[in-house]
Design a protein around this motif. Structure first.
Motif, PDB file in Angstrom:
ATOM      1  N   ALA A  49      20.756 -22.719 -38.572  1.00 48.26           N
ATOM      2  CA  ALA A  49      21.176 -21.352 -38.893  1.00 48.26           C
ATOM      3  C   ALA A  49      21.242 -20.502 -37.628  1.00 48.26           C
ATOM      4  O   ALA A  49      22.189 -19.716 -37.432  1.00 48.26           O
ATOM      5  CB  ALA A  49      20.202 -20.735 -39.899  1.00 48.26           C
ATOM      6  N   ARG A  50      20.255 -20.669 -36.751  1.00 52.35           N
ATOM      7  CA  ARG A  50      20.250 -19.913 -35.503  1.00 52.35           C
ATOM      8  C   ARG A  50      21.422 -20.323 -34.615  1.00 52.35           C
ATOM      9  O   ARG A  50      22.062 -19.485 -33.981  1.00 52.35           O
ATOM     10  CB  ARG A  50      18.934 -20.142 -34.770  1.00 52.35           C
ATOM     11  CG  ARG A  50      18.738 -19.216 -33.586  1.00 52.35           C
ATOM     12  CD  ARG A  50      17.410 -19.448 -32.928  1.00 52.35           C
ATOM     13  NE  ARG A  50      17.289 -18.664 -31.721  1.00 52.35           N
ATOM     14  CZ  ARG A  50      16.410 -18.907 -30.754  1.00 52.35           C
ATOM     15  NH1 ARG A  50      15.563 -19.906 -30.875  1.00 52.35           N
ATOM     16  NH2 ARG A  50      16.352 -18.157 -29.675  1.00 52.35           N
TER      17      ARG A  50
ATOM     18  N   ASN B  42      24.298 -21.466 -35.645  1.00 49.07           N
ATOM     19  CA  ASN B  42      25.525 -20.893 -36.229  1.00 49.07           C
ATOM     20  C   ASN B  42      25.667 -19.417 -35.866  1.00 49.07           C
ATOM     21  O   ASN B  42      26.766 -18.956 -35.546  1.00 49.07           O
ATOM     22  CB  ASN B  42      25.497 -21.064 -37.746  1.00 49.07           C
ATOM     23  CG  ASN B  42      25.652 -22.522 -38.162  1.00 49.07           C
ATOM     24  OD1 ASN B  42      26.197 -23.331 -37.415  1.00 49.07           O
ATOM     25  ND2 ASN B  42      25.155 -22.870 -39.332  1.00 49.07           N
ATOM     26  N   ARG B  43      24.547 -18.686 -35.926  1.00 44.73           N
ATOM     27  CA  ARG B  43      24.603 -17.260 -35.588  1.00 44.73           C
ATOM     28  C   ARG B  43      24.995 -17.059 -34.124  1.00 44.73           C
ATOM     29  O   ARG B  43      25.836 -16.210 -33.799  1.00 44.73           O
ATOM     30  CB  ARG B  43      23.257 -16.590 -35.876  1.00 44.73           C
ATOM     31  CG  ARG B  43      22.913 -16.465 -37.347  1.00 44.73           C
ATOM     32  CD  ARG B  43      21.769 -15.500 -37.554  1.00 44.73           C
ATOM     33  NE  ARG B  43      20.564 -15.910 -36.871  1.00 44.73           N
ATOM     34  CZ  ARG B  43      19.623 -16.688 -37.409  1.00 44.73           C
ATOM     35  NH1 ARG B  43      19.783 -17.146 -38.644  1.00 44.73           N
ATOM     36  NH2 ARG B  43      18.546 -17.019 -36.738  1.00 44.73           N
ATOM     37  N   LEU B  44      24.371 -17.827 -33.243  1.00 42.28           N
ATOM     38  CA  LEU B  44      24.668 -17.689 -31.817  1.00 42.28           C
ATOM     39  C   LEU B  44      26.097 -18.114 -31.506  1.00 42.28           C
ATOM     40  O   LEU B  44      26.780 -17.492 -30.679  1.00 42.28           O
ATOM     41  CB  LEU B  44      23.676 -18.527 -30.999  1.00 42.28           C
ATOM     42  CG  LEU B  44      22.238 -18.014 -30.957  1.00 42.28           C
ATOM     43  CD1 LEU B  44      21.311 -19.057 -30.338  1.00 42.28           C
ATOM     44  CD2 LEU B  44      22.147 -16.710 -30.176  1.00 42.28           C
TER      45      LEU B  44
ATOM     46  N   SER C 227      28.662 -17.970 -33.575  1.00 44.61           N
ATOM     47  CA  SER C 227      29.534 -16.903 -34.071  1.00 44.61           C
ATOM     48  C   SER C 227      29.539 -15.716 -33.120  1.00 44.61           C
ATOM     49  O   SER C 227      30.596 -15.114 -32.859  1.00 44.61           O
ATOM     50  CB  SER C 227      29.066 -16.453 -35.466  1.00 44.61           C
ATOM     51  OG  SER C 227      29.138 -17.520 -36.394  1.00 44.61           O
ATOM     52  N   ALA C 228      28.367 -15.379 -32.584  1.00 44.83           N
ATOM     53  CA  ALA C 228      28.279 -14.262 -31.644  1.00 44.83           C
ATOM     54  C   ALA C 228      29.066 -14.556 -30.375  1.00 44.83           C
ATOM     55  O   ALA C 228      29.790 -13.696 -29.851  1.00 44.83           O
ATOM     56  CB  ALA C 228      26.816 -13.986 -31.306  1.00 44.83           C
TER      57      ALA C 228
END
Length: 569
Positions: free
Chosen positions: A551-552, A554-556, A558-559
């Motif tokens: 999840a982390r 994916n967030r990074l 996307s950022a």
């Protein structure tokens, strides 16, 4: 970040404004409730939905006039009733077609003197809380100061200058322009025009609703028009409208543009931080990325690959390949060097051999040789080496167990059952091999009781010790030309050279090579077990850690993509 003098805000309030065309005004208030329990609950608040999950309180409402009431209720719950403060964040998200996209954090105002039961260190508490937010280089700090105060001595501006001495991310907001004394208008204008305390982002003057307007529930639209009329009709401040340095509307536009500009400047540094965090996430995720398949055939294939990977590492480790990171032969060579140094140190102890030979002398007359005396002295001397040899064996055993166990932890770090089984196998195999090696070393020292070496080898060493030349043709004259001391030194030198190499080879063979071979065979026998899924059962927190890391990631990711698109745009 917005901070000022005087307490109204008692908890950090994050205000998220979202411009959403075609929707009616809507707000969502979120904070960590101190009263919400672990049971999921839902309720209605004056006809509006409110729900609590664990300790998060989330309240939705559609009446703009209830903002103050909702925020005050949340502050009372977190900070208690009164004038105390709390560091817990309250988030207020407002969606409307009439707002701009902007995020603000309202901080408690600076208090100098505790009142109405406030703690004695209330001022220090507030300053620590403010510093926690305004120190961040990603923020723009809004310093709110009344027009009727001396801005040069304002505590809020002083704190902003401490963290932003160049004024690159500080905007000053001057309030209450209707309360200034007559005759001071030009001084205030000088401040707004950046002539007194220069700030890169400058000053904005606003006139907020008064308490009477709030009590009379004057709509925001009307208040905005009233504010504009005030500046339009003011003799001195009318010019600020043309310069876009007055009204809340101008402030919102300026903040939005300043925030965009600030984000642009911060993006390269932010992008670099994201890249570092991505790297820090990918490595631990790689270690626990591929879990075992659910189906039996897939699980068995996964187990085969896992065990083959382990056996390859053991083979690499035991062969001493230079490329391997866990080359144990450096440690083994160090132990073998200690063994060789110890053997060399025992050579000097023959200076007492004359006394020993006298004690062992039989009926022979002085000057006549007795081979049994020669033999007995050497046998006793060599026998003293057995215990140090066993110490060497145990030292090598400990190194092998340690290094093999490291490979187990590396290959099966997520599979506790496999870890325990393979570790037990290593220990059991080493115990068996230890018995074999001990037996073989004991046999070696029994063989050393027979005094034997090839004549040419003995003569060569004797010649080196005495600096004389001996050959097999001169064997009968040895007793005339050589002392017992020379002959014993020569033979003991041969023994030292023999066991200096023989024992390391022997120990390495039993404790390392054979251990690796037996372990490889025993490891593959695990494939015969029917309980494959049990062997591959993971620690309870491994799957959770994998989900969190993914999840982390994916967030990074996307950022990083969003920032790249922004740069391209």
């Amino acid at each position: 970040m917005v901070f000022a003098v005087g307490i109204v805000t008692r908890c950090p309030l994050e205000l998220r404004l979202k411009k959403v065309p075609g929707v009616n005004w809507k707000a969502v208030l979120t904070y960590n409730s101190k009263t919400a329990g672990p049971i999921r609950a839902s309720r209605l608040v004056n006809g509006n939905a409110a729900q609590s999950t664990h300790n998060e309180e989330k309240i939705e409402f559609t009446n703009p006039l209830s903002v103050e009431e909702r925020v005050a209720a949340a502050q009372n719950e977190l900070a208690g009733k009164g004038l105390g403060i709390c560091g817990e964040l309250i988030t207020l998200e407002i969606m409307s077609p009439d707002v701009c996209d902007l995020t603000l954090i309202d901080l408690p105002g600076i208090a100098r003197v505790p009142v109405n039961g406030q703690p004695e260190d209330i001022g220090k508490q507030i300053k620590r809380l403010i510093m926690k937010y305004i120190n961040k280089r990603e923020t723009i700090n809004l310093v709110v100061v009344p027009c009727n105060t001396d801005i040069a001595t304002t505590e809020a501006l002083k704190m902003a200058q401490e963290v932003d001495p160049d004024g690159k991310r500080t905007v000053a907001i001057l309030t209450k322009p209707d309360l200034i004394d007559k005759g001071t208008e030009k001084s205030v204008l000088a401040i707004v025009n950046n002539e007194v305390i220069p700030l890169r982002k400058g000053y904005i003057m606003v006139k907020c609703r008064g308490q009477q307007q709030i009590d009379d529930e004057i709509p925001l639209e009307e208040a905005v028009q009233t504010e504009r009329d005030f500046f339009q009709n003011h003799d001195y401040f009318r010019c600020l409208l043309e310069l876009e340095k007055a009204t809340i509307k101008c402030l919102a536009v300026k903040l939005t543009q300043d925030l965009v500009d600030h984000i642009k400047k911060s993006l390269p540094q932010l992008q670099e931080q994201i890249k570092k965090q991505l790297w820090n996430v990918k490595k631990p995720l790689k270690d626990c990325e591929h879990g075992p398949p659910e189906d039996l055939d897939g699980a068995k294939e996964f187990l085969i690959k896992t065990l083959n990977g382990f056996n390859e590492k053991i083979k690499s480790l035991s062969s001493g390949e230079p490329s391997t990171e866990k080359n144990m032969f450096a440690q083994l060579r160090a132990e073998f060097k200690k063994w060789n140094d110890y053997l060399n140190s025992t050579k000097t102890s023959f200076h007492n051999s004359k006394e020993s030979s006298e004690n062992l002398r039989g009926s022979e007359l002085p000057g006549f040789s007795n081979y049994r005396t020669f033999e007995k002295i050497l046998q006793d001397h060599v026998a003293e080496l057995k215990d140090p040899a066993m110490d060497l064996l145990n030292a090598i055993k400990d190194i092998v167990i340690e290094k093999f166990t490291d490979v187990v932890s590396e290959c099966f770090q997520n599979y506790r059952v496999l870890q325990n089984i393979i570790t037990d196998k290593i220990n059991n195999i080493q115990l068996t091999q230890l018995e074999k090696a001990e037996q073989r070393i004991s046999e070696q020292f029994k063989m050393e009781n027979r005094i034997y070496t090839q004549d040419p080898i003995y003569l060569k060493i004797l010649s080196e010790i005495t600096n004389e030349t001996f050959s097999e043709m001169e064997l009968p004259v040895f007793d005339k030309r050589c002392s017992y001391d020379h002959m014993m030194k020569a033979y003991y030198e041969i023994v030292v050279q023999r066991i200096a190499d023989q024992l390391p080879l022997m120990i390495t063979f039993y404790m390392l090579q054979e251990t690796a071979q037996v372990l490889t065979i025993d490891t593959m026998k695990l494939l015969e077990k029917p309980d494959v899924h049990e062997l591959l059962s993971e620690d309870s927190d491994v799957s959770k850690r994998r989900r969190d890391l993914r999840a982390r990631l994916n967030r990074l990711t996307s950022a990083e993509e969003a920032i790249s698109k922004f740069f391209n745009y």
